[in-house]
Design an enzyme around this catalytic site. Structure first.
Site, mmCIF file in Angstrom:
data_model
loop_
_atom_site.group_PDB
_atom_site.id
_atom_site.type_symbol
_atom_site.label_atom_id
_atom_site.label_comp_id
_atom_site.label_asym_id
_atom_site.label_seq_id
_atom_site.Cartn_x
_atom_site.Cartn_y
_atom_site.Cartn_z
ATOM 1 N N SER A 75 0.602 -1.274 0.204
ATOM 2 C CA SER A 75 -0.045 0.012 0.166
ATOM 3 C C SER A 75 0.612 1.343 -0.034
ATOM 4 O O SER A 75 1.688 1.042 0.481
ATOM 5 C CB SER A 75 -0.700 0.028 1.231
ATOM 6 O OG SER A 75 -1.704 -1.191 1.342
HETATM 7 C C1 LIG Z 1 -2.966 -3.257 -0.651
HETATM 8 S S1 LIG Z 1 -2.722 -5.787 -0.385
HETATM 9 C C2 LIG Z 1 -2.569 -5.204 1.051
HETATM 10 C C3 LIG Z 1 -1.467 -4.363 1.883
HETATM 11 C C4 LIG Z 1 -0.403 -4.935 2.714
HETATM 12 N N1 LIG Z 1 -1.727 -4.504 3.953
HETATM 13 C C5 LIG Z 1 0.883 -4.073 3.418
HETATM 14 O O1 LIG Z 1 1.652 -4.062 4.298
HETATM 15 O O2 LIG Z 1 0.825 -3.045 2.350
HETATM 16 C C6 LIG Z 1 -4.409 -6.175 0.139
HETATM 17 C C7 LIG Z 1 -4.320 -7.607 0.267
HETATM 18 O O3 LIG Z 1 -5.339 -8.601 0.597
HETATM 19 C C8 LIG Z 1 -5.781 -9.460 -0.150
HETATM 20 N N2 LIG Z 1 -7.424 -9.744 0.735
HETATM 21 C C9 LIG Z 1 -7.670 -9.858 -0.459
HETATM 22 N N3 LIG Z 1 -9.573 -10.438 -0.597
HETATM 23 C C10 LIG Z 1 -9.175 -11.010 0.932
HETATM 24 C C11 LIG Z 1 -9.344 -11.821 2.065
HETATM 25 N N4 LIG Z 1 -10.761 -11.722 1.996
HETATM 26 N N5 LIG Z 1 -9.290 -11.813 2.627
HETATM 27 C C12 LIG Z 1 -7.698 -11.900 3.003
HETATM 28 N N6 LIG Z 1 -7.167 -11.019 2.219
HETATM 29 C C13 LIG Z 1 -7.811 -10.749 1.679
HETATM 30 C C14 LIG Z 1 -5.389 -8.983 -1.225
HETATM 31 O O4 LIG Z 1 -5.132 -10.541 -1.836
HETATM 32 C C15 LIG Z 1 -4.026 -8.792 -0.956
HETATM 33 O O5 LIG Z 1 -2.771 -8.793 -0.754
#
Ligand SMILES: C[S@@+](CC[C@H](N)C(=O)[O-])C[C@H]1O[C@@H](n2cnc3c(N)ncnc32)[C@H](O)[C@@H]1O
Length: 417
Positions: A75
């Site tokens: 992010s």
């Molecule tokens: C923007 S990224 C996370 C960024 C991270 N928190 C960082 O430190 O930069 C969003 C993540 O959410 C995950 N995601 C989407 N739907 C999800 C769900 N239902 N349960 C768990 N993770 C999920 C995706 O696989 C993706 O890797």
């Protein structure tokens, strides 16, 4: 210390200096402990393969795509800083807290690890095993291997019976599944990027009765939630490079968008002098709720650069401009107009009948005036269980989702800076 480390440290310092300045420009304050954490965690260890100069750019770094769609990223630092600030403000600090992060990658989890200190804990969950595998490696390399990494769909409880002081969601959600509320401690806080009326805001929510109520919100954008909480977004063509973005379950009331933008553009201006810093993201939610209240259709307009530079459309923001469809007209918020000593708000409208289009632009501008005259109120979001009867809803504009009934209200009280 190697040359690379010195380079990374100076890039990190410059990035955080910029975050402090950008927060001040928005009328926010970067909390000191968030600033310290961001000066400490080496972001380049969570963006392997990228030169440090790119790792420290103030933007999201896409780490996984499915077809055209971005599904995972590290992010953007400004957004992480704002959401950690929301969490810390709502909880009165994060030291000693037990945190569940939804959406892994490692960078935000490491910052949280710094913030919660030795007696707190951080669990991060991601639905994608590629992401959790990478997060485990990166966390280890950065020395944060006491973060618990879980691969699961966070729509459901992650660790049965366990409750967290903070659940911070880092993927764009369309609804609040019951598990997120149930896993919160009694005075816990949920920070979640949630879509209402097609627009995503990061809401900090606390328990209130059987539901949740917001204490702050920030404009944001995220890769979408996958799994059982996934949702559908559709784009309808209005002209070459101009679309209306429809939210899950939304259907267009008005047929006949073809050629609408070729009809003469009507405009209206509110004649206002905007007080700084005015949060126009709040105005956009106000326009959405006022439009829904009078039974007209609110949509979000998006435009490609080429359509803007050719003059086909002149939206307030190309990635998501508030727009209204009503009886064959399309009205949308224009860019701000500089009147020599202040900014004014305006609207453009199109329609087969010039007078109806002019009225549509006027109507939107009247909603804008009403918002400024009411003191530029901020939105407050109430989240109630789906079975809540109408009579038990608080005052505001109701939006029904799968698991919840959302109510959007507005207040000038307790506006945070
Ligand atoms: C923007 S990224 C996370 C960024 C991270 N928190 C960082 O430190 O930069 C969003 C993540 O959410 C995950 N995601 C989407 N739907 C999800 C769900 N239902 N349960 C768990 N993770 C999920 C995706 O696989 C993706 O890797």
């Amino acid at each position: 210390m190697s040359v690379e480390m010195i380079n990374s440290e100076s890039l990190r310092r410059a990035m955080v200096d910029q975050l402090v300045a950008d927060h001040a420009d928005k009328g926010l304050t970067l909390r000191p402990e968030v600033e310290v954490a961001m000066r400490t965690v080496p972001r380049e260890l969570f963006t392997p393969g990228l030169p440090p100069e790119e790792a420290y750019e103030n933007r999201a770094i896409i780490t996984k795509r499915r077809g055209e769609e971005n599904i995972s990223s590290v992010s953007a630092p400004f957004l992480i800083a704002e959401m950690l600030g929301q969490a810390a403000d709502a909880l009165g600090g994060l030291k000693g807290r037990h945190v569940l992060e939804v959406g892994s990658g490692g960078y935000n989890a490491s910052l949280l690890r710094e913030l919660v200190g030795a007696v707190g804990s951080v669990t991060t969950v991601d639905i994608d095993p590629d992401v959790t595998d990478r997060a485990v490696e990166c966390l280890k390399a950065a020395g944060y291997d006491d973060v618990k990494v879980v691969c699961a769909d966070a729509e459901h409880p992650v660790d049965s019976g366990r409750r967290y002081d903070l659940i911070i969601v880092t993927a764009g959600a369309w609804d609040i599944p019951p598990a997120w509320r149930e896993q919160l401690t009694d005075d816990g806080v949920l920070v979640v990027p949630l879509r209402t009326f097609g627009m995503t805001r990061s809401w900090a929510l606390r328990r209130a009765g059987g539901g949740l109520v917001s204490v702050s919100e920030r404009q944001c954008g995220f890769v979408p939630v996958q799994g059982d909480g996934a949702y559908d977004v559709q784009y309808v063509d209005v002209a070459d490079g101009v679309h209306l973005r429809l939210d899950e379950g939304q259907r267009l009331d008005s047929p006949g968008l073809d050629g609408l933008l070729e009809t003469p553009r009507q405009e209206a201006w509110a004649g206002l002098s905007l007080p700084p810093p005015t949060v126009l993201a709040d105005l956009d939610l106000w326009l959405a709720s006022r439009t829904a209240d009078v039974g007209q259709q609110f949509v979000v307009l998006t435009a490609q650069d080429a359509a803007i530079s050719s003059g086909v459309v002149a939206p307030s923001w190309r990635f998501g401009t508030p727009a209204v469809l009503h009886e064959g007209t399309l009205a949308y918020r224009s860019e701000l107009r500089w009147t020599g000593d202040a900014f004014d708000l305006g609207a453009y409208a199109h329609g087969p009948a010039t007078s109806a289009a002019a009225e549509a632009a006027q109507r939107m501008v009247e909603h804008m005036r009403a918002w400024v005259n009411a003191g530029c109120p901020a939105p407050v979001l109430h989240v109630l269980p789906a079975q809540t009867p109408d009579g038990d809803l608080p005052a505001g504009t109701a939006v029904d989702k799968r698991h919840s009934r959302l109510v959007l209200a507005f207040t000038t009280e307790g506006r945070e800076s």
